[in-house]
Design a protein around this motif. Structure first.
Motif, mmCIF file in Angstrom:
data_model
loop_
_atom_site.group_PDB
_atom_site.id
_atom_site.type_symbol
_atom_site.label_atom_id
_atom_site.label_comp_id
_atom_site.label_asym_id
_atom_site.label_seq_id
_atom_site.Cartn_x
_atom_site.Cartn_y
_atom_site.Cartn_z
ATOM 1 N N GLU A 120 0.806 -0.665 -0.308
ATOM 2 C CA GLU A 120 0.281 -0.163 -0.193
ATOM 3 C C GLU A 120 0.853 1.141 -0.076
ATOM 4 O O GLU A 120 0.407 2.451 -0.652
ATOM 5 C CB GLU A 120 -1.345 0.302 1.688
ATOM 6 N N THR A 121 2.003 1.341 0.836
ATOM 7 C CA THR A 121 2.952 2.209 1.253
ATOM 8 C C THR A 121 2.854 2.219 -0.354
ATOM 9 O O THR A 121 3.315 4.209 -1.044
ATOM 10 C CB THR A 121 3.525 2.844 1.861
ATOM 11 N N THR A 122 4.568 1.531 -0.585
ATOM 12 C CA THR A 122 4.535 1.214 -1.929
ATOM 13 C C THR A 122 4.241 1.781 -3.369
ATOM 14 O O THR A 122 4.212 3.016 -4.006
ATOM 15 C CB THR A 122 5.517 0.366 -3.186
ATOM 16 N N ALA A 123 2.398 1.446 -3.123
ATOM 17 C CA ALA A 123 1.341 2.385 -4.191
ATOM 18 C C ALA A 123 1.390 3.300 -4.219
ATOM 19 O O ALA A 123 1.171 4.787 -5.194
ATOM 20 C CB ALA A 123 0.052 1.304 -4.693
ATOM 21 N N LEU A 124 1.341 4.385 -3.234
ATOM 22 C CA LEU A 124 1.087 5.947 -3.206
ATOM 23 C C LEU A 124 2.093 6.935 -2.955
ATOM 24 O O LEU A 124 2.102 7.495 -3.666
ATOM 25 C CB LEU A 124 0.719 5.713 -1.254
ATOM 26 N N LEU A 125 3.456 6.246 -3.005
ATOM 27 C CA LEU A 125 4.600 6.977 -3.293
ATOM 28 C C LEU A 125 4.601 7.058 -5.137
ATOM 29 O O LEU A 125 5.152 7.748 -5.233
ATOM 30 C CB LEU A 125 6.012 5.653 -2.778
ATOM 31 N N GLU A 126 4.541 5.251 -5.598
ATOM 32 C CA GLU A 126 4.501 6.227 -6.849
ATOM 33 C C GLU A 126 3.639 6.357 -7.489
ATOM 34 O O GLU A 126 4.017 7.249 -8.657
ATOM 35 C CB GLU A 126 3.897 4.764 -7.241
ATOM 36 N N ARG A 127 2.834 6.902 -6.784
ATOM 37 C CA ARG A 127 1.358 7.287 -7.259
ATOM 38 C C ARG A 127 1.880 9.516 -7.110
ATOM 39 O O ARG A 127 1.221 10.044 -7.973
ATOM 40 C CB ARG A 127 -0.271 7.351 -6.979
ATOM 41 N N HIS A 128 1.996 9.685 -5.867
ATOM 42 C CA HIS A 128 2.267 11.015 -5.619
ATOM 43 C C HIS A 128 3.167 11.105 -5.376
ATOM 44 O O HIS A 128 3.776 12.304 -5.484
ATOM 45 C CB HIS A 128 1.580 10.848 -3.952
ATOM 46 N N GLY A 129 4.296 10.278 -5.084
ATOM 47 C CA GLY A 129 5.867 10.777 -5.154
ATOM 48 C C GLY A 129 6.554 10.966 -3.224
ATOM 49 O O GLY A 129 7.697 10.781 -3.357
ATOM 50 N N HIS A 130 5.554 11.686 -3.050
ATOM 51 C CA HIS A 130 6.241 11.788 -1.398
ATOM 52 C C HIS A 130 4.896 11.661 -0.307
ATOM 53 O O HIS A 130 3.510 11.376 -0.498
ATOM 54 C CB HIS A 130 6.489 12.803 -1.309
ATOM 55 N N LEU A 131 5.439 10.976 0.618
ATOM 56 C CA LEU A 131 3.823 10.172 0.816
ATOM 57 C C LEU A 131 4.172 10.857 3.024
ATOM 58 O O LEU A 131 5.611 10.901 4.143
ATOM 59 C CB LEU A 131 3.905 8.850 1.826
ATOM 60 N N LEU A 132 3.579 12.059 3.699
ATOM 61 C CA LEU A 132 3.147 12.547 5.061
ATOM 62 C C LEU A 132 2.809 12.334 5.814
ATOM 63 O O LEU A 132 1.196 11.997 5.152
ATOM 64 C CB LEU A 132 3.053 14.080 4.811
ATOM 65 N N VAL A 133 2.566 11.133 6.635
ATOM 66 C CA VAL A 133 1.971 10.557 7.967
ATOM 67 C C VAL A 133 1.653 11.236 8.675
ATOM 68 O O VAL A 133 2.971 11.393 10.064
ATOM 69 C CB VAL A 133 1.968 8.840 7.730
ATOM 70 N N LEU A 134 0.453 11.531 9.230
ATOM 71 C CA LEU A 134 0.658 12.425 10.896
ATOM 72 C C LEU A 134 0.365 10.879 11.924
ATOM 73 O O LEU A 134 -0.238 10.369 12.030
ATOM 74 C CB LEU A 134 -0.858 13.177 10.477
#
Length: 277
Positions: A41-55
């Motif tokens: 799931e995290t890999t897919a988010l990075l591939e789609r958005h480039g960066h991931l910010l988790v609160l």
């Protein structure tokens, strides 16, 4: 696609204030998702958005917090920022929404990540409580503890930006509220009354009042299910943009990302005081 904002439970995803604000991703705890699924799931988010910010709320259970760090370590990604917040649940949900709003602006991921600390200072978060006997997140004196045993006693508590507690009654009020335009959001637990909407909203001169379901973590955070949680925050994306844009930008000496404030949101490297002067 805009930088992805993620939260650790679905009830921290408040409705978008406009059609431009994207939704947040919800990262599930270990008891609901195995490690392989979390990595995918995290890999897919990075591939789609480039960066991931988790609160990452300070009240998040330890296994869930460890899972986030494990995923980031296994992926060896410098594009994941784990943004810790000490805000109570409803305040954290508002912060997450503000970060979502900033993702549609022309800010880099590093600036959005470091903006979380800035925006926290502009969120007024508290609750009306039926008892403060077990409250340990806000200073409670012995007199307030004693009063909490009285039948029908209620207390107004402000946790952020400056802790404050008053027993509700004639003339009782919290400190002066925000000196900028806000909307007040409140969520009902097992406590009757309309004090946030009827008394607090006019006193703080908010421009709107919204009701949302109570986050599941709120009773534990406030140490009682007898509560009405509330938080006032800047609702307008344009105002948020001006606030963040007004702060001097730096380059992180470790990871090279752009940031504001005194600490990188991605690698947590502090910025030397001399460079900020």
């Amino acid at each position: 696609m805009p930088t992805a904002i993620a939260v650790t439970s679905a009830d921290l995803v408040l409705p978008a204030p406009d059609r431009h604000t994207p939704a947040a991703a919800v990262l599930h705890p270990p008891d609901r998702q195995d490690l392989e699924q979390a990595l995918a799931e995290t890999t897919a988010l990075l591939e789609r958005h480039g960066h991931l910010l988790v609160l990452v709320p300070s009240w998040l259970p330890a296994p869930a917090a460890r899972r986030l760090h494990t995923v980031r370590a296994i992926l060896e990604s410098d594009r994941i920022a784990l943004l810790r917040t000490d805000l109570p649940p409803l305040g954290a949900a508002l912060l997450a929404r503000q970060l979502r709003q900033l993702t549609v602006c022309d800010f880099s991921p590093g600036v959005i990540a470091s903006a979380a600390r800035l925006l926290t200072h502009y969120i007024y978060a508290g609750a009306v409580l039926g008892t403060v006997a077990k409250l340990d997140r806000v200073p409670v004196d012995l007199k307030a503890h004693a009063r909490s045993w009285a039948p029908s006693a209620q207390f107004a508590v402000l946790a952020n930006p400056t802790p404050h507690l008053v027993k509700l009654g004639p003339g009782a009020e919290l400190p002066r509220g925000p000196e900028f335009a806000t909307h007040l959001t409140f969520a009902r637990g097992q406590l009757a009354g309309d004090w946030p909407a009827d008394a607090l909203a006019p006193a703080w001169q908010v421009q709107g009042v919204l009701e949302n379901p109570l986050p599941a973590a709120s009773p534990a955070w406030w140490a009682t299910p007898k509560l009405i949680e509330f938080a006032a925050a800047i609702p307008d994306t344009g105002v948020l943009y001006q606030l963040v844009a007004s702060v001097r930008r730096e380059e992180c000496r470790w990871c090279g990302l752009e940031l504001i404030g005194d600490r990188c949101g991605f690698c947590a490297t502090p910025i030397p005081a001399l460079s900020r002067s």
